[in-house]
Design an enzyme around this catalytic site. Structure first.
Site, short mmCIF file in Angstrom:
data_model
loop_
_atom_site.label_atom_id
_atom_site.label_comp_id
_atom_site.label_asym_id
_atom_site.label_seq_id
_atom_site.Cartn_x
_atom_site.Cartn_y
_atom_site.Cartn_z
N LYS A 181 0.85 -1.20 0.00
CA LYS A 181 0.00 0.00 0.00
C LYS A 181 0.88 1.25 0.00
CE LYS A 181 -1.64 1.65 4.09
NZ LYS A 181 -1.32 3.05 4.39
N ASN A 182 1.88 1.28 0.88
CA ASN A 182 2.66 2.51 1.05
C ASN A 182 3.64 2.75 -0.09
OD1 ASN A 182 1.20 3.04 3.28
ND2 ASN A 182 2.79 2.46 4.76
N CYS B 19 -4.70 13.01 12.31
CA CYS B 19 -5.40 11.73 12.14
C CYS B 19 -5.32 11.03 13.49
CB CYS B 19 -4.77 10.90 11.04
SG CYS B 19 -3.23 10.16 11.51
N ARG C 297 0.71 14.95 12.61
CA ARG C 297 1.26 14.68 11.28
C ARG C 297 1.40 15.95 10.44
NH1 ARG C 297 -0.95 9.06 9.23
NH2 ARG C 297 1.11 8.98 8.33
N ASP D 15 4.75 0.64 12.01
CA ASP D 15 3.51 0.05 11.48
C ASP D 15 3.31 -1.39 11.92
OD1 ASP D 15 3.67 1.78 8.27
OD2 ASP D 15 3.14 2.44 10.28
N ARG E 263 -8.50 -0.21 4.56
CA ARG E 263 -7.54 0.74 3.99
C ARG E 263 -6.24 0.06 3.60
NH1 ARG E 263 -6.61 6.16 7.20
NH2 ARG E 263 -5.30 6.33 5.38
C1 EPZ Z 1 4.59 6.93 6.16
O1 EPZ Z 1 3.86 8.01 6.69
C2 EPZ Z 1 3.63 5.76 6.10
N1 EPZ Z 1 2.51 6.09 5.22
C3 EPZ Z 1 3.11 5.44 7.49
O2 EPZ Z 1 2.27 4.29 7.39
C4 EPZ Z 1 4.31 5.10 8.38
O3 EPZ Z 1 3.86 4.84 9.69
C5 EPZ Z 1 5.30 6.27 8.38
O4 EPZ Z 1 5.70 6.58 7.02
C6 EPZ Z 1 6.55 5.97 9.19
O5 EPZ Z 1 7.18 4.83 8.69
C7 EPZ Z 1 2.69 6.03 3.88
O6 EPZ Z 1 3.76 5.69 3.40
C8 EPZ Z 1 1.50 6.38 3.04
P1 EPZ Z 1 6.75 10.31 8.20
P2 EPZ Z 1 4.49 9.51 6.68
O7 EPZ Z 1 6.73 11.53 7.35
O8 EPZ Z 1 5.24 9.70 5.43
C9 EPZ Z 1 6.60 13.55 11.66
C10 EPZ Z 1 0.34 2.99 7.72
O9 EPZ Z 1 -0.12 2.48 8.75
N2 EPZ Z 1 6.66 14.53 10.56
O10 EPZ Z 1 7.96 9.44 8.19
O11 EPZ Z 1 3.42 10.45 7.02
C11 EPZ Z 1 5.23 12.88 11.69
O12 EPZ Z 1 4.32 13.67 12.42
C12 EPZ Z 1 0.89 4.41 7.76
O13 EPZ Z 1 0.44 2.41 6.61
C13 EPZ Z 1 6.81 15.87 10.87
O14 EPZ Z 1 6.89 16.25 12.03
O15 EPZ Z 1 5.50 9.39 7.90
C14 EPZ Z 1 5.50 11.57 12.37
O16 EPZ Z 1 5.49 11.75 13.77
C15 EPZ Z 1 0.67 5.08 9.09
N3 EPZ Z 1 6.83 16.78 9.86
C16 EPZ Z 1 6.91 11.23 11.91
O17 EPZ Z 1 7.49 12.46 11.44
C17 EPZ Z 1 6.74 16.41 8.53
O18 EPZ Z 1 6.79 17.28 7.64
C18 EPZ Z 1 6.94 10.19 10.80
O19 EPZ Z 1 6.36 10.78 9.70
C19 EPZ Z 1 6.60 15.03 8.24
C20 EPZ Z 1 6.56 14.11 9.26
#
Ligand code: EPZ
Length: 422
Positions: free
Chosen positions: A22-23, A118, A123, A308, A400
């Site tokens: 998915k991701n 969410c 996020r 995850d 999802r």
């Molecule tokens: C991706 O989300 C995945 N989703 C998430 O999977 C996964 O948990 C996450 O990476 C971490 O591995 C997809 O790929 C669609 P991040 P993403 O940017 O890109 C903070 C699932 O269950 N952050 O690495 O949103 C954020 O708040 C989902 O399949 C900032 O602060 O993750 C979080 O605490 C859930 N500012 C942390 O970093 C930003 O600009 C990780 O976020 C971006 C992120």
């Protein structure tokens, strides 16, 4: 709303096919915006998040067809006629923000709604925004929408991420493929989905090196062409199903699974007394003792233990011998499955980002509620081991990210069925 009924049915055995990730698919699909030639994805999973991304790309003027047979997503953004990603779609799925980088690079402007929070956390998008601004984009927040423009195109730059954000790495890497000059991403995310995206972009003519390490270099090119690309196997689905024979007993082979996708997770399982064997067709998994041993977990960016899989591991630790401490360091609110597991007799104490789990010999089936995607499947795993019946409500969370979960688990002997509700 539909519910899923699970009855502890003893040891499981057989094979589970692992679907496309998915991701990975959610970042590969927006890559179609970078070229006016068609991008075709094979092995794309049929999930509601994929349908949401399809709806978003179509709202921008992309043609997206998913042919049932091979789950092929053929996409073409030849006639992009809208550069606004609406709140109504974006609020349903944070990954919608991955159209931002490609749209600025291709069109020179984009209006993308902020995703809003969410269940698992606020996020924000600050890392995405700073990265795109480093490439020369001007981004302004107005009434909940990011208004981005780069009238004279993007210019390569060095982008040093404060945190190895997966989405920010994907957004900036896609934007940089069409920037003038060289871009270097430092402290980039190393997830396999990043490597899969880089592989696809290279097939489209992009020049990218270092993906999978924390430093990625992209030489901008004038344009990208179409391509066909198979979506990488879903490592989170893989890790989830690896736990089924561990929590319920038995032996299962996860077809299409690769150890390299789940190495740190597999290491933890082996520490707990689980045998993971790589075969020609995937990964074979079985418990080597009557009850697994408790182990401690800290979630980290890849190649660390994946956030995850934290909820699913907690379900297992609820049945383990001893006490385990799970530290969630990626998201600020990702223990919502804990109170639901407690309803099943689990002993869990949550303090901020740390959950301490005292294993019990047997969980008891109970009505429980899914709160987010990965929490929902942790409740199903618990139900596989529990005495009696577990009824999981709000399973739309599950749809999802897990394709055919009832069929796949029934295929290895689980007593599971889906009850459709109003
Ligand atoms: C991706 O989300 C995945 N989703 C998430 O999977 C996964 O948990 C996450 O990476 C971490 O591995 C997809 O790929 C669609 P991040 P993403 O940017 O890109 C903070 C699932 O269950 N952050 O690495 O949103 C954020 O708040 C989902 O399949 C900032 O602060 O993750 C979080 O605490 C859930 N500012 C942390 O970093 C930003 O600009 C990780 O976020 C971006 C992120």
């Amino acid at each position: 709303m539909d519910r899923i009924l699970v009855k502890g049915n003893g040891a499981l055995s057989g094979e589970i096919p692992i679907s496309g990730a998915k991701n990975a698919c959610l970042t590969l699909m927006p890559a179609t915006l970078l070229s006016d030639e068609p991008l075709t994805l094979t092995n794309a999973p049929r999930l509601s998040d994929i349908a949401t991304m399809t709806e978003l790309l179509q709202s921008l003027g992309c043609e997206v067809t998913s042919l049932q047979a091979g789950q092929v997503q053929a996409m073409s953004s030849h006639d992009l006629n809208n550069h606004k990603a609406d709140y109504d779609i974006v609020r349903k799925m944070r990954a919608s923000n991955l159209v931002l980088g490609p749209m600025i690079a291709r069109l020179g402007h984009a209006v993308v709604s902020l995703p809003g929070g969410c269940a698992i956390g606020a996020r924000p998008m600050d890392i995405h925004i700073h990265g795109l601004e480093a490439l020369g984009a001007q981004i302004e927040l107005k009434e909940g929408y990011l208004h981005a423009k780069a009238p004279s195109g993007l210019k390569g730059a060095v982008v040093d991420f404060p945190f190895a954000s997966v989405g920010a790495t994907e957004n900036i890497m896609m934007a940089a493929t069409l920037a003038k000059g060289t871009t270097v991403l430092k402290n980039a995310a190393r997830e396999p989905e990043i490597v899969d995206l880089a592989d696809c972009l290279r097939k489209m003519g992009a020049q990218i090196e270092g993906d999978g390490t924390s430093e990625i270099t992209i030489q901008g090119v004038d344009s990208l062409h179409g391509a066909t690309h198979p979506v990488v196997s879903d490592r989170i689905e893989l890790g989830t199903y690896m736990l089924a024979p561990v929590i319920a007993g038995g032996e299962v082979e996860c077809l299409g699974g690769k150890l390299s996708l789940v190495q740190s997770f597999a290491n933890k399982l082996e520490e707990a007394g689980v045998e993971v064997t790589e075969t020609a067709r995937g990964l074979k998994v079985k418990r080597t003792t009557d009850r697994v041993k408790s182990v401690d977990v800290v979630t980290e960016p890849f190649p660390g233990f994946p956030t995850d899989l934290q909820a699913q591991m907690m379900a297992l630790m609820c049945t383990a011998e001893g006490e385990s401490v799970l530290e969630e360091k990626i998201f600020e609110n990702r223990f919502m499955h804990a109170p639901e597991l407690t309803r099943m007799g689990a002993e869990i104490e949550v303090q901020g980002g740390t959950a301490t789990v005292k294993g019990v010999a047997r969980l008891k089936g109970a009505p429980v509620m899914a709160t987010d995607l990965r929490a929902s499947v942790s409740l199903i795993l618990a139900g596989l081991a529990a005495e009696g019946e577990t009824v999981v409500s709000r399973v739309y969370h599950l749809d999802r990210g897990y394709e055919h979960v009832v069929r796949k688990l029934s295929g290895i002997g689980a007593n599971i069925e889906r009850i459709s509700g109003e």
